[in-house]
Design a protein around this motif. Structure first.
Motif, PDB file in Angstrom:
ATOM      1  N   MET A 109       0.817  -1.207   0.000  1.00 53.51           N
ATOM      2  CA  MET A 109       0.000   0.000   0.000  1.00 53.51           C
ATOM      3  C   MET A 109       0.854   1.263   0.000  1.00 53.51           C
ATOM      4  O   MET A 109       0.471   2.272  -0.610  1.00 53.51           O
ATOM      5  N   VAL A 110       1.982   1.233   0.656  1.00 55.94           N
ATOM      6  CA  VAL A 110       2.876   2.386   0.587  1.00 55.94           C
ATOM      7  C   VAL A 110       3.403   2.548  -0.839  1.00 55.94           C
ATOM      8  O   VAL A 110       3.613   3.668  -1.315  1.00 55.94           O
ATOM      9  N   GLY A 111       3.572   1.436  -1.548  1.00 56.28           N
ATOM     10  CA  GLY A 111       3.944   1.512  -2.956  1.00 56.28           C
ATOM     11  C   GLY A 111       2.881   2.207  -3.782  1.00 56.28           C
ATOM     12  O   GLY A 111       3.191   3.083  -4.602  1.00 56.28           O
ATOM     13  N   TYR A 170      -7.406  -8.999  -0.698  1.00 51.89           N
ATOM     14  CA  TYR A 170      -7.941  -7.738  -0.202  1.00 51.89           C
ATOM     15  C   TYR A 170      -8.035  -6.729  -1.336  1.00 51.89           C
ATOM     16  O   TYR A 170      -7.373  -6.856  -2.368  1.00 51.89           O
ATOM     17  N   GLU A 171      -8.832  -5.698  -1.114  1.00 47.47           N
ATOM     18  CA  GLU A 171      -8.859  -4.538  -1.986  1.00 47.47           C
ATOM     19  C   GLU A 171      -7.948  -3.474  -1.379  1.00 47.47           C
ATOM     20  O   GLU A 171      -8.035  -3.173  -0.180  1.00 47.47           O
ATOM     21  N   GLY A 172      -7.068  -2.926  -2.198  1.00 47.25           N
ATOM     22  CA  GLY A 172      -6.228  -1.821  -1.770  1.00 47.25           C
ATOM     23  C   GLY A 172      -6.685  -0.554  -2.461  1.00 47.25           C
ATOM     24  O   GLY A 172      -6.794  -0.519  -3.699  1.00 47.25           O
ATOM     25  N   ILE A 173      -7.002   0.477  -1.691  1.00 46.13           N
ATOM     26  CA  ILE A 173      -7.554   1.711  -2.242  1.00 46.13           C
ATOM     27  C   ILE A 173      -6.722   2.905  -1.767  1.00 46.13           C
ATOM     28  O   ILE A 173      -6.459   3.051  -0.572  1.00 46.13           O
ATOM     29  N   VAL A 174      -6.312   3.738  -2.719  1.00 47.86           N
ATOM     30  CA  VAL A 174      -5.717   5.043  -2.425  1.00 47.86           C
ATOM     31  C   VAL A 174      -6.661   6.084  -3.005  1.00 47.86           C
ATOM     32  O   VAL A 174      -6.990   6.043  -4.199  1.00 47.86           O
ATOM     33  N   ALA A 175      -7.126   6.995  -2.154  1.00 50.03           N
ATOM     34  CA  ALA A 175      -8.156   7.948  -2.589  1.00 50.03           C
ATOM     35  C   ALA A 175      -7.885   9.336  -2.001  1.00 50.03           C
ATOM     36  O   ALA A 175      -7.038   9.499  -1.122  1.00 50.03           O
ATOM     37  N   GLU A 209      -6.523  -1.639  -6.380  1.00 53.88           N
ATOM     38  CA  GLU A 209      -6.023  -2.914  -6.881  1.00 53.88           C
ATOM     39  C   GLU A 209      -6.351  -4.028  -5.893  1.00 53.88           C
ATOM     40  O   GLU A 209      -6.305  -3.835  -4.677  1.00 53.88           O
ATOM     41  N   ARG A 210      -6.674  -5.159  -6.454  1.00 48.91           N
ATOM     42  CA  ARG A 210      -6.900  -6.366  -5.652  1.00 48.91           C
ATOM     43  C   ARG A 210      -5.562  -7.077  -5.521  1.00 48.91           C
ATOM     44  O   ARG A 210      -4.835  -7.247  -6.504  1.00 48.91           O
TER      45      ARG A 210
END
Length: 290
Positions: free
Chosen positions: A107-109, A277-282, A262-263
């Motif tokens: 997620m930091v990526g 999991y779902e990864g979300i950046v918003a 991204e999943r």
């Protein structure tokens, strides 16, 4: 049932079915803070055993047994975080060395890529790290240049472990129940002028309820960054946790403006199947739905 013993730093499981895997920081970026040598030594010395191959448990019921200094074995449920944090290196041993958790790094990526595309610097972020645990997310954020993070967790044991294992990473670490936050705690968080929220590998399963997530979200500045992971099942139409409606409707309304989604494989289950999991950046563009 007979357990499968795991020694060292990996169980050698084939991870060819990983969904996504990436390096978070660009070449020449800041180096990750060094961890105390005693944490690494404790982590390497731990011995644990998983349930026998073929045994399958729900994610909320997974467990392992850990060898005690006197030679006995003690059971730890994976959601007994207070007990796990009390043993230096055990959290990392279970979830990272054995089960291959990659969520904070992944997620930091995504966040780093989103910041670069927006022309914003990681050093400008003032992050509220919700469900901070023993500081692994703060460690990953520091590795890409974030130098101001505030941890929040409901467990005193989590704060104690963060101060023990990763000292100096948080500007502040609050032990608080965000579903009933006292006025003094609200003022303390507001004083940090937070412009980003991270909540990674912590939503659902009763660990962080929707009301706590909403409170944390409300403490982030308008147009701030929101970084979250959530098990894909919690975003389905049949979800009863409250997250599916809250997050889904907020995305549809534009209150949460998705920049990256991204999943990915959060980690392995104890039977070596992938947990997706779902990864979300918003960006925060308005209040959450509901």
């Amino acid at each position: 049932m007979a357990p499968t013993t795991v020694n060292g730093t990996s169980n050698g499981t084939d991870r060819s079915h990983e969904v996504l895997h990436r390096t978070p920081s660009p070449a020449g970026g800041p180096a990750a803070p060094s961890r105390p040598a005693d944490l690494e030594a404790a982590r390497a010395s731990l011995r644990l055993a998983l349930p026998e191959p073929g045994s399958k448990f729900s994610q909320d019921d997974e467990f392992c047994v850990v060898a005690e200094p006197d030679g006995t074995w003690r059971e730890y449920r994976f959601h007994d975080y207070d007990r796990i944090f009390g043993v230096p290196g055990l959290y990392e041993k279970i979830f990272y060395d054995v089960l291959g958790c990659d969520s904070p790094r992944f997620m930091v990526g995504l966040l780093s890529e989103a910041l670069a595309a927006a022309g914003e610097a990681a050093s400008a972020l003032r992050v509220l790290d919700l469900g901070a645990g023993n500081g692994i997310m703060a460690e990953e954020l520091a590795a890409v240049g974030v130098d101001y993070a505030v941890g929040v967790d409901i467990l005193t044991e989590a704060r104690d472990a963060a101060l023990r294992d990763r000292p100096g990473l948080y500007a502040d670490y609050r032990v608080a129940d965000l579903t009933k936050l006292p006025a003094a705690e609200r003022e303390a968080l507001a004083g940090h002028r937070l412009n980003a929220l991270t909540v990674v590998a912590a939503l659902g399963f009763g660990d962080i309820p929707p009301a706590a997530f909403r409170t944390a979200y409300d403490h982030v500045d308008q147009d701030g960054w929101v970084v979250l992971t959530i098990k894909d099942a919690f975003l389905e139409a049949t979800d009863t946790s409250g997250f599916g409606g809250m997050i889904g409707e907020s995305i549809r309304s534009g209150a949460l403006e998705v920049v990256r989604r991204e999943r990915f494989q959060h980690r392995l289950a104890t039977d070596s199947s992938p947990l997706l999991y779902e990864g979300i950046v918003a960006r925060k563009r308005g209040p959450l739905a509901g």
